[in-house]
Design an enzyme around this catalytic site. Sequence first.
Site, PDB file in Angstrom:
ATOM      1  N   SER A 190      -9.229  -6.733   3.743  1.00 16.42           N
ATOM      2  CA  SER A 190      -9.843  -6.483   2.446  1.00 16.42           C
ATOM      3  C   SER A 190     -10.988  -7.476   2.199  1.00 16.42           C
ATOM      4  CB  SER A 190      -8.772  -6.541   1.350  1.00 16.42           C
ATOM      5  OG  SER A 190      -9.207  -5.943   0.155  1.00 16.42           O
ATOM      6  N   ASP A 216      -8.700  -2.446   6.705  1.00 15.15           N
ATOM      7  CA  ASP A 216      -8.648  -1.599   5.515  1.00 15.15           C
ATOM      8  C   ASP A 216      -9.642  -1.963   4.419  1.00 15.15           C
ATOM      9  OD1 ASP A 216      -7.286   0.817   4.827  1.00 15.15           O
ATOM     10  OD2 ASP A 216      -6.493  -0.210   3.077  1.00 15.15           O
ATOM     11  N   HIS A 347      -2.219  -0.323   1.838  1.00 15.55           N
ATOM     12  CA  HIS A 347      -3.403  -1.170   1.936  1.00 15.55           C
ATOM     13  C   HIS A 347      -3.132  -2.425   2.769  1.00 15.55           C
ATOM     14  CE1 HIS A 347      -7.106  -3.155   0.979  1.00 15.55           C
ATOM     15  NE2 HIS A 347      -6.532  -4.062   0.200  1.00 15.55           N
TER      16      HIS A 347
END
Length: 405
Positions: A190, A216, A347
């Site tokens: 992220s 991700d 996630h």
Amino acid sequence: MSELQKSFAKAKLAKLPPEASPIPMHPRDEDDSESTSSTGTVVPSPSRQLFARSRGSNSTETLNWTDFFTQELFLVQNTDSARITHHVYLTPPTSSGPLFVMHHGAGSSGLSFATCAEEIRKILPKAGILSLDARHHGQTLVTTTASDEGPVEFDLSLETLTRDVVFVIHETQSKMGWESLPEIVLVGHSLGGAVITDVAKKGDLGPTLLAYAVLDVVEGSAMDALQSMEKYLATRPSRFPSLSSGIEWHTRSRTIRNRTSARVSVPSLLREEPRPTDPSKPWIWRTNLAETKPFWENWFIGLSKKFLEARGGKLLLLAGTDRLDKELMIGQMQGKYQLQVFPEAGHFIQEDQPVKTAQVLVDFYKRNDRSALVLPPKVADMQASAAMKQGVGSVSGFGGEFHKP
């Protein structure tokens, strides 16, 4: 209780299955909050107690970082206005092993890579893992210097976080007494993906940077997600009565789908207030994500372009292909990077699927490992060899002369 009631109760109890005995092994399921999906006996490392309480799939008991890393370091960095004590978890590489440098996402900590780090070491024992806590996260502290008694500057800009990564790597080298840096594979989840991509693009690590992997996050979907971030923050709990309840919330909400990972990573996300405003819920978030809002766009603008242009092997690991934006779709069709999709993960890919993530990262390293490359012979050597076979006296013009003995 009447005789009739006793007979009825005994009949009911007789139909119940016998109580299952505990399984004395370390569960390695990828989604142990839901079901046990993998089998196999895992041999505990020498540092673990063989007969210690197992990591049960329904437990909310916290796990210690020492189960996953060999040491922690506190690296001090002084600036004109602040003193940053960087905290990192480390398992040093051995012999010629690579160093995987992990950077977590916003609001998380270096322990979000704990279970993944353990799995990497199982597959590639010579590998080293350095997983850092970003500033204002985990145990990394920012305090003012003696000459500045004002409030601590809350700086989470991409430029600052990028400099922090480079500082941490070189300071770790100094602290550990390494003559040179090992080959480095940067891994970022992220926000961490944006940071390590910026590090790769700027080239501050030079030839030691072998490759980088982004988990991700892509520019297009990240920018879209920012629109709903405030709504998400407003709906999640702001306080917890205990660490166990915090772990339970993360697994029940499927924020983290692997309970083992949640048991080691979640405690680093929370802190206990000395004088809680709500004594029944004294545990609050270490990082106030709402305060990071001014930096959200700064983190992700231009990410796709930098990812494709930076030097080194490139891996993008996503939880769904719908996250790809146009620029990355074109880059994928042109073969500019490796794409891996884990549709069964959420996630937090490295936490939900630590075994599979580790395998992909190790394979990625091996494909980019320079030491495994077999270079073609030099032209001069080929000409010299041909001359010997043909009995020619000498060959010149290819970097010198070769004389037949």
